[in-house]
Design a protein around this motif. Structure first.
Motif, short mmCIF file in Angstrom:
data_model
loop_
_atom_site.label_atom_id
_atom_site.label_comp_id
_atom_site.label_asym_id
_atom_site.label_seq_id
_atom_site.Cartn_x
_atom_site.Cartn_y
_atom_site.Cartn_z
N SER B 49 0.87 -1.21 -0.10
CA SER B 49 -0.01 0.10 -0.10
C SER B 49 0.90 1.37 -0.06
CB SER B 49 -1.11 0.30 1.17
OG SER B 49 -1.84 -1.12 1.30
N ASN B 53 0.85 4.10 -2.72
CA ASN B 53 0.62 5.56 -2.49
C ASN B 53 1.60 6.47 -2.95
OD1 ASN B 53 -1.79 4.90 -1.00
ND2 ASN B 53 -0.58 4.95 1.19
N LEU B 58 0.34 10.25 -3.92
CA LEU B 58 -0.12 10.68 -2.65
C LEU B 58 0.53 10.89 -1.47
CD1 LEU B 58 -3.26 8.32 -2.96
CD2 LEU B 58 -3.32 10.88 -3.11
N ASP B 59 1.87 10.41 -1.64
CA ASP B 59 2.96 10.37 -0.83
C ASP B 59 4.28 10.56 -1.43
OD1 ASP B 59 4.04 9.77 1.60
OD2 ASP B 59 3.62 7.67 1.96
N ALA B 82 -0.74 17.22 -7.19
CA ALA B 82 -1.89 17.15 -7.38
C ALA B 82 -2.23 17.25 -9.03
CB ALA B 82 -2.58 18.13 -6.58
N ARG B 85 -1.46 13.77 -10.31
CA ARG B 85 -2.48 12.92 -10.11
C ARG B 85 -3.48 13.15 -11.11
NH1 ARG B 85 -1.51 14.11 -4.62
NH2 ARG B 85 -3.39 15.38 -4.27
#
Lengths: 406, 257
Positions: B49, B53, B58-59, B82, B85
């Motif tokens: 996970s 991420n 996200l990380d 962002a 993504r």
């Protein structure tokens, strides 16, 4: 993200919890409505006071004797005999800002007509007085300068005096009355003015030429007041300055002596009484504003709940590319929508309540666009202020934690 | 070099828990080329996970470099991540993460809302195309609660596709589904992969991983095995082979394997 899509998202979010949104808005609705109603009532009473005062002649000013020093002893103003007919004439002659001048003396006594009698006061004035004080005549006519010169025994009656001496439907013009045993012929009836702001009946009055009152009733040679009208409302202050200079010269006052007279203008009265009702309005409106503040706290509370409830949604929006500022604006938009629509409904309710107060309690109200703008601006500000912290909390969430939130 | 969608060099990720430093990833080297269908497998706590991420921006890694589509993410701030993504990655989650009381079409439009270059008309058209690509052209105005689990996951896949990503990252995307629906979703992923889409698929189920073209197995934050799947299964064939009667039995989420 466009404003429109932000607006749509916020609207949808609120529609999902219609009843909750309504309850939250209720705080703002009541707050705004009470601010509007309080301002309307306060403004209404202020305007009615101003109206009454300006009905007495807004470009009017009057001079009355001031307290004087007589060999070191201060005498009270009412004992002073410093105003004279010469002063009155000098004011009219030397002050360009002055339009009209009327001397005034007054005495009280018993008025008698036939079998009836009535205690009242008689005011000795000149024909210009009616114009200066904005008094009109409903029956008959006024006395003339000739009547003044000949100290004619003619008079004008106020409505209260007419009612008490002749009855409400009588026709007093042409009849005789006696005032302190002096017979006067009634030549006119004054229009009704009602109670003054200060509770005095302005219709309980008899007007007669000042010469007649000074010689035959009071037996004095000084004046009690001098009524003056300025050329226009704007010239009232200038007129006061000119009158003061003229009187000091007439009274031969040295530089270091205080005035032995007082000049009062209607403007001063307006200012004083407006200030009083202004304080009252501010007081009432601030109490109402506190309820608006409480409504704002309600918004903040519900926005925090909303942010917690929708943590996963926030996480998802961030995962697909929503930035902190998008999330911030989304929640801010929601709280602004709550407070602004609450504000609009509150303005409606406030206007309605004010109208009800006006029609049931017969209070003067005045809804100004300023008060509406103020209430609206205030509740928008509340939406931003109280929405900011929850929105900031939402925007600062970590997307990974938010997506996993149960 | 340019056909590498993802390239990760000596990636580590440590979390701070009080005084303790927990190393979830201890040096990962991985690259994924365009058109690959990679399964990332591992037990709970193996770091899959955490890796996902990071791959999903996200990380951020503690150390090491991560390049996606030729761009290094090392120096990027939150807003730049962002945007990555938003433009380059499609996410599919285990629990779908659809917005409730929002139509399928509007759910799919969501990523494009955060791309100011796309007009509302184009947004609508692209969302309609994405829904058609997952076979839900007749469910566009349905709300999530009017859709079955498999349909909801297909809406989520359409949402992952709508921004034309360079890679789709799926996190246990079949974890909440029964065998039949899992195979349906995997058949859809295989179709997308056949059409050229690069997919990284995190799962703990070996039979799902067997449908991918490559398996990366993690243990304790390291890559234990990284190998091509010898003969990837065909989800559509498996689906056809399922006995028709299984429908009623297999409606609960599977627990075996």
């Amino acid at each position: 993200m466009s404003f429109f899509s932000l607006f749509k998202i916020a609207l949808l979010a609120l529609k999902r919890n219609k009843f909750r949104a309504f309850l939250t808005m209720l705080g703002v609705i009541i707050g705004v409505a009470s601010v509007i109603a309080m301002l309307a009532i306060g403004q209404g009473s202020k305007e009615s006071i101003q109206q009454q005062i300006s009905n007495m002649g807004s470009n009017m000013l009057f001079v009355r004797p001031g307290s004087i020093n007589s060999r070191g002893v201060r005498l009270s103003a009412s004992e002073a005999q410093s105003l004279t007919l010469a002063d009155s004439r000098a004011i009219l002659r030397d002050c360009p800002a002055v339009a009209m001048v009327s001397p005034q003396v007054q005495g009280s006594g018993q008025a008698i007509a036939g079998a009836r009698n009535w205690p009242t006061s008689i005011h000795g004035v000149n024909p210009d007085y009616l114009e200066i004080r904005k008094i009109s005549i409903v029956h008959g006519s006024s006395f003339s300068a000739k009547d003044v010169n000949s100290s004619a025994k003619v008079c004008l009656l106020g409505q209260t005096v007419v009612n008490n001496l002749f009855g409400p439907d009588a026709e007093p013009v042409g009849q005789l009355i006696r005032f302190n045993r002096i017979p006067f012929k009634v030549i006119g009836v004054l229009s009704e003015k009602g109670e003054s702001t200060f509770g005095r009946d302005q219709d309980d009055i008899i007007l007669a030429p000042y010469t007649t009152v000074m010689k035959r009733i009071l037996a004095i040679s000084h004046l009690q007041r001098i009524y003056i009208s300025a050329q226009s409302e704007d010239l009232v202050e200038q007129a006061a300055v000119e009158v003061s200079a003229t009187l000091r010269r007439e009274h031969k006052l040295p530089e270091d002596r205080d005035d032995d007279f007082n000049i009062r203008t209607q403007q001063e009265l307006v200012t004083t009484f407006s200030a009083t009702s202004e304080i009252l309005t501010v007081l009432l409106a601030s109490i109402a504003a506190i309820s608006l503040l409480v409504g704002g706290i309600g918004i903040m509370n519900i926005m925090y709940v909303s942010v917690t409830e929708r943590t996963r949604e926030i996480g998802l929006r961030m995962a697909v590319g929503g930035k902190g500022r998008h999330i911030l604006l989304q929640f801010l938009m929601e709280s602004i929508l709550l407070s602004v629509s609450g504000g609009l409904l509150g303005i409606g309710l406030g206007i309605g309540c004010s109208r009800l107060v006006a029609s049931f309690l017969a209070w003067p109200i005045s809804i100004t666009s300023e008060s509406i703008a103020l209430a609206f601006a205030f509740c928008s500000a509340i939406g931003i202020f109280f929405g900011w912290y929850p929105a900031q909390k939402a925007a600062s969430l970590d997307p990974i934690d938010a997506l996993r939130f149960e | 070099m340019d056909d590498k969608i993802i390239s990760v060099n000596n990636l580590t990720r440590a979390f701070r828990l009080g005084d303790l430093s927990v190393r979830a990833l201890r040096g990962i080297d991985l690259s994924i080329a365009a058109g690959e269908f990679v399964a990332i497998r591992g037990a709970s706590g193996s770091g899959k996970s955490t890796l996902l991420n990071i791959l999903g921006c996200l990380d951020k890694p503690t150390e090491g470099d991560y390049r996606i589509d030729g761009v290094s993410t090392r120096a990027m701030n939150k807003n730049e991540l962002a945007d990555i993504r938003n433009r380059k990655i499609g996410f599919v989650f285990q629990s779908y993460n659809l917005l409730t009381r929002t139509s399928a079409l509007e759910n799919v439009e969501l990523p494009l809302l955060y791309n100011p270059a796309i007009s509302s008309r184009e947004r609508r058209e692209r969302a309609q195309r994405a829904l058609a690509a997952v076979g839900l052209e007749d469910r566009m105005s349905h709300m999530p609660n009017q859709l079955s689990g498999g349909q909801q996951q297909r809406v989520a896949i359409a949402r992952a596709l709508v921004n034309d990503p360079v890679i789709v990252l799926a996190d246990e995307a079949t974890g909440n589904l029964d065998t039949r629906t899992s195979y349906e979703v995997m058949a859809l992923f295989q179709d997308l992969n056949a059409g050229g889409m690069t997919i990284a698929f995190v799962t703990h189920e070996p039979d799902i991983a067997a449908l991918c073209s490559r398996q990366v197995i993690l243990r304790d934050g390291r890559i234990m095995r990284d190998e091509a799947v010898a003969a990837p299964g065909n989800a559509a064939h498996l689906l056809a082979a399922l006995p028709a009667t299984e429908d009623s039995i297999e409606s609960a989420p599977q627990t075996d394997h």
